[in-house]
Design an enzyme around this catalytic site. Sequence first.
Site, short mmCIF file in Angstrom:
data_model
loop_
_atom_site.label_atom_id
_atom_site.label_comp_id
_atom_site.label_asym_id
_atom_site.label_seq_id
_atom_site.Cartn_x
_atom_site.Cartn_y
_atom_site.Cartn_z
N ARG A 43 0.86 -1.19 0.00
CA ARG A 43 0.00 0.00 0.00
C ARG A 43 0.89 1.23 0.00
O ARG A 43 1.53 1.55 1.00
CB ARG A 43 -0.91 0.01 1.22
N SER A 112 -12.71 -3.01 2.11
CA SER A 112 -12.79 -2.30 3.39
C SER A 112 -14.24 -1.98 3.71
O SER A 112 -14.98 -1.50 2.84
CB SER A 112 -12.02 -0.97 3.32
N LYS A 141 -3.98 6.35 7.77
CA LYS A 141 -4.84 6.54 6.59
C LYS A 141 -5.50 7.91 6.71
O LYS A 141 -6.19 8.17 7.69
CB LYS A 141 -5.89 5.42 6.55
N1 3NM Z 1 -7.52 1.04 6.46
P1 3NM Z 1 -2.39 1.59 11.55
S1 3NM Z 1 -7.44 1.89 8.85
C1 3NM Z 1 -5.15 1.19 5.69
O1 3NM Z 1 -10.39 1.27 8.58
C2 3NM Z 1 -6.20 1.35 6.71
O2 3NM Z 1 -10.28 0.62 6.52
C3 3NM Z 1 -8.31 1.27 7.52
O3 3NM Z 1 -2.93 1.75 10.07
C4 3NM Z 1 -9.76 1.04 7.54
O4 3NM Z 1 -2.26 0.11 11.82
C5 3NM Z 1 -6.00 1.84 7.99
O5 3NM Z 1 -1.03 2.25 11.50
C6 3NM Z 1 -4.68 2.26 8.56
O6 3NM Z 1 -3.32 2.29 12.46
C7 3NM Z 1 -4.22 1.37 9.68
#
Ligand code: 3NM
Length: 215
Positions: A43, A112, A141
């Site tokens: 990603r 998602s 994100k």
């Molecule tokens: N998607 P971290 S949250 C890529 O809720 C992504 O769909 C999400 O990153 C969703 O583990 C997210 O650093 C980022 O919090 C997650």
Amino acid sequence: MPKILPGEADIYAITDSRLSLGRSLEEVASALLGAGVRILQYREKNLKGGEMLEECRLLRRMTSEAGACFIVNDHVDIAMLVEADGVHVGQEDLPVPEVRKLVGPDMIIGLSTHEPQQALAARGLGADYLGVGPIFATQTKEDVVAPVGFAYLDWVAANIDLPFVAIGGIKAHNIADVARHGARCCCLVSELVGAPDVAASVRAVREAMHQGLQG
Ligand code: 3NM
């Protein structure tokens, strides 16, 4: 090539060069795979198409050698060119039925989701697994919706029979609770690729998750 779905693996890692403390993609991926990560998603948001293609070729080789599953975020064309195992799309990306027309029956499609209606629609659309989140606040994100907390995770665990992966703000200190709320697979970005010692972080996260799974 293994088609490993969330539900068959405990940890699902996602790359992010902005968080990788200047280390190369190869170094970070090698540490993740060496520590036992069996699903890896590419990603990247700010690279040129050709650069992403080369990086995905590298990850395809590395994941194949490690017997791991390789998923590409959003870029259906790159997923097809490198023969990834899967592609992951969000609610604002190409619709899943259109992605299916492009990738054929065998490629894994992840979607998602952030609310029950999206999860209920997913099977009819042809998704193979769901992302469920963000469980907690995340800075990784940018355009993410507000945290859904455990309420949505509990609901998916009780009502949806597709494999799913919990995501968003998951860390070693809270992953046991996420597992207790029904997540058999957790997806982490900053906690893994942003850790000074990536392999040690994978081990710590897996150990904490398995404590949660045991009760
Ligand atoms: N998607 P971290 S949250 C890529 O809720 C992504 O769909 C999400 O990153 C969703 O583990 C997210 O650093 C980022 O919090 C997650």
